[in-house]
Design an enzyme around this catalytic site. Structure first.
Site, PDB file in Angstrom:
ATOM      1  N   GLY A  76       4.795  -0.792  -9.534  1.00  0.00           N
ATOM      2  CA  GLY A  76       6.043  -0.742  -8.672  1.00  0.00           C
ATOM      3  C   GLY A  76       5.247   0.056  -7.230  1.00  0.00           C
ATOM      4  N   ASP A  77       4.391   1.024  -7.693  1.00  0.00           N
ATOM      5  CA  ASP A  77       3.858   1.694  -6.579  1.00  0.00           C
ATOM      6  C   ASP A  77       2.791   0.871  -5.742  1.00  0.00           C
ATOM      7  OD1 ASP A  77       4.639   4.875  -6.704  1.00  0.00           O
ATOM      8  OD2 ASP A  77       3.855   4.133  -8.821  1.00  0.00           O
ATOM      9  N   THR A  78       2.160   0.295  -6.484  1.00  0.00           N
ATOM     10  CA  THR A  78       1.006  -0.737  -5.826  1.00  0.00           C
ATOM     11  C   THR A  78       1.995  -2.029  -5.168  1.00  0.00           C
ATOM     12  OG1 THR A  78      -0.305  -0.367  -7.522  1.00  0.00           O
ATOM     13  CG2 THR A  78      -0.987  -2.246  -6.225  1.00  0.00           C
ATOM     14  N   ALA A 100       3.029  -0.432  -1.955  1.00  0.00           N
ATOM     15  CA  ALA A 100       1.837  -0.188  -0.881  1.00  0.00           C
ATOM     16  C   ALA A 100       1.399  -1.336  -0.455  1.00  0.00           C
ATOM     17  CB  ALA A 100       0.803   0.330  -1.557  1.00  0.00           C
TER      18      ALA A 100
END
Length: 415
Positions: free
Chosen positions: A186-188, A191
């Site tokens: 999810g973070d990637t 980003a």
């Protein structure tokens, strides 16, 4: 105000030499995020030539420095996430630290931040205030739920974004607990969406008179954006897609099948590929069955097809299955571990495993750079910094004297 020195940071001895030209050379990025989403965005821009100045708190710095496995007191994850960056340690909780940050941002092209909404505003760095200082500034804001909406003030990490975006519901065996993908996807994804937004905004600024703008990325929206037909299927048919384990619902056959020594993934869902697959496993009767000639027919009989493939793979090794399917031009692959990746010649042939020399004096194999560009390829020019490695250089580039820097250091505003 003196323009910030834009000379690239001198790489540590043994780092990978830069390629020329760099696509984002001359683009100054201030990274004020921490952990994963914001810093991954900064990492990606840095690999293609941007000068990324990372502001982190004095002392321990970015918490990622202490996540997962440590070597010489620092996470090896940090060595990948922060290559090509310069570290400036500033205490943003203090007014003088905030003033320094504003001075840095006033000369920057891009600001990346992934704090909770309202944090920048509380430091006197709202988009309106920053654009008053620097109208050309592109501000990328990554948060759990975005800068607007009823959930904006709720805390949100990548795992929550994966759940709200619809991904976690699908990552399970039917009827069992939803599981993690295994990495902070999810973070990637957030980003990467922020990176796309920055590149679009840079292009817009180039052709529209230097105008900056704000990029608002929510973790759950980045996940939701890659969920394919999840919502359209519900809208059109009222169908709620459910977890299906290793299978790919509605596309057949595509699954993981057991072998003597592991699992093999087989994607035999093309019409001609399916016929070749059935021939290899000795089930030409299925390959020639008229009702299995297209995907819809195969989906209706997927249990029978999966059973037939599994009976063929079960008594064999993964490598034997791979060899047979490769010879028949049927897409297949084993489930790779880190050890498999490190030993694979294809990874090395495509420079997806690089040796990076850390500032702690040891060599480390790290992932290469994606995507691969023919004229302006990305590079790992410099190893990840220690906390505050570049504070003095950057502050002197802003016009501060050694005495001023020493005074700031004595007040614990910088390190």
């Amino acid at each position: 105000m003196t323009t910030i020195d834009r000379l690239p940071h001198t790489p540590a001895a043994g780092t990978i030499p830069p390629a020329t030209p760099a696509a984002l050379a001359g683009v100054r990025v201030i990274e004020m995020g921490q952990l994963i989403a914001g810093p991954f965005c900064g990492k990606t821009l840095g690999e293609f030539g941007a000068d990324v100045v990372k502001i982190e708190p004095p002392g321990a710095g970015d918490p990622l420095r202490n996540w997962r496995l440590l070597k010489n007191g620092t996470s090896v994850w940090w060595q990948v996430q922060s290559r090509n960056k310069r570290s400036v340690a500033i205490d943003l909780r203090q007014a003088e630290g905030q003033a320094l940050a504003r001075q840095l941002i006033a000369e920057a092209d891009v600001l990346i931040e992934n704090f909770r909404p309202g944090t920048l505003e509380g430091w006197g760095m709202s988009p309106a205030e920053l654009h008053a200082l620097n109208p050309r500034l592109i501000i990328a804001r990554i948060s759990g739920y975005g800068q607007t909406g009823p959930y904006r003030d709720l805390p949100g990490f990548g795992v929550i974004g994966e759940a709200m975006g619809g991904l976690r519901h699908l990552t399970a065996e039917p009827g069992r607990v939803p599981v993690r993908v295994g990495v902070s996807i999810g973070d990637t994804l957030a980003a990467l969406h922020a990176t796309i937004g920055i590149l679009v905004a840079l292009r817009h600024r180039e052709v529209n008179g230097g105008q900056g703008q704000v990029i608002d990325v929510a973790l759950h929206e980045a996940v939701f954006n890659v969920m394919e037909s999840l919502l359209p299927e519900y809208s059109a048919f009222g169908t709620v897609r459910e977890a299906a384990g290793s299978a790919l619902p509605g596309i057949a056959p595509s699954n993981a099948y057991p072998c003597q020594d592991g699992w093999v993934l087989v994607a035999g869902n093309g019409d001609s590929i399916f016929k070749r697959l059935m021939a290899v496993i000795g089930r030409g009767d299925l390959g020639q069955a008229p009702d299995l000639a297209d995907n819809a027919g195969r989906v209706a009989r997927i249990t029978e097809i999966d059973t037939a493939i599994g009976r063929w793979t079960q008594p064999q090794t993964v490598q034997a299955v791979m060899d047979a399917l490769s010879a028949a031009r049927v897409p297949a692959g084993k489930v790779y571990t880190a050890k498999d990746i490190a030993a694979d010649p294809h990874y090395r042939a495509r420079e997806m495993i690089l040796t990076q020399h850390t500032r702690d004096g040891y060599a480390l194999e790290v992932p290469g750079i994606v995507p691969k560009l023919s004229v302006t390829p990305g590079t790992a020019r410099a190893s990840a910094p220690h906390v505050g490695d570049d504070t003095d250089t950057v502050l002197r580039g802003m016009g501060l004297s050694n005495e001023q820097i020493a005074s700031l250091r004595a007040k614990a505003i910088v390190q």
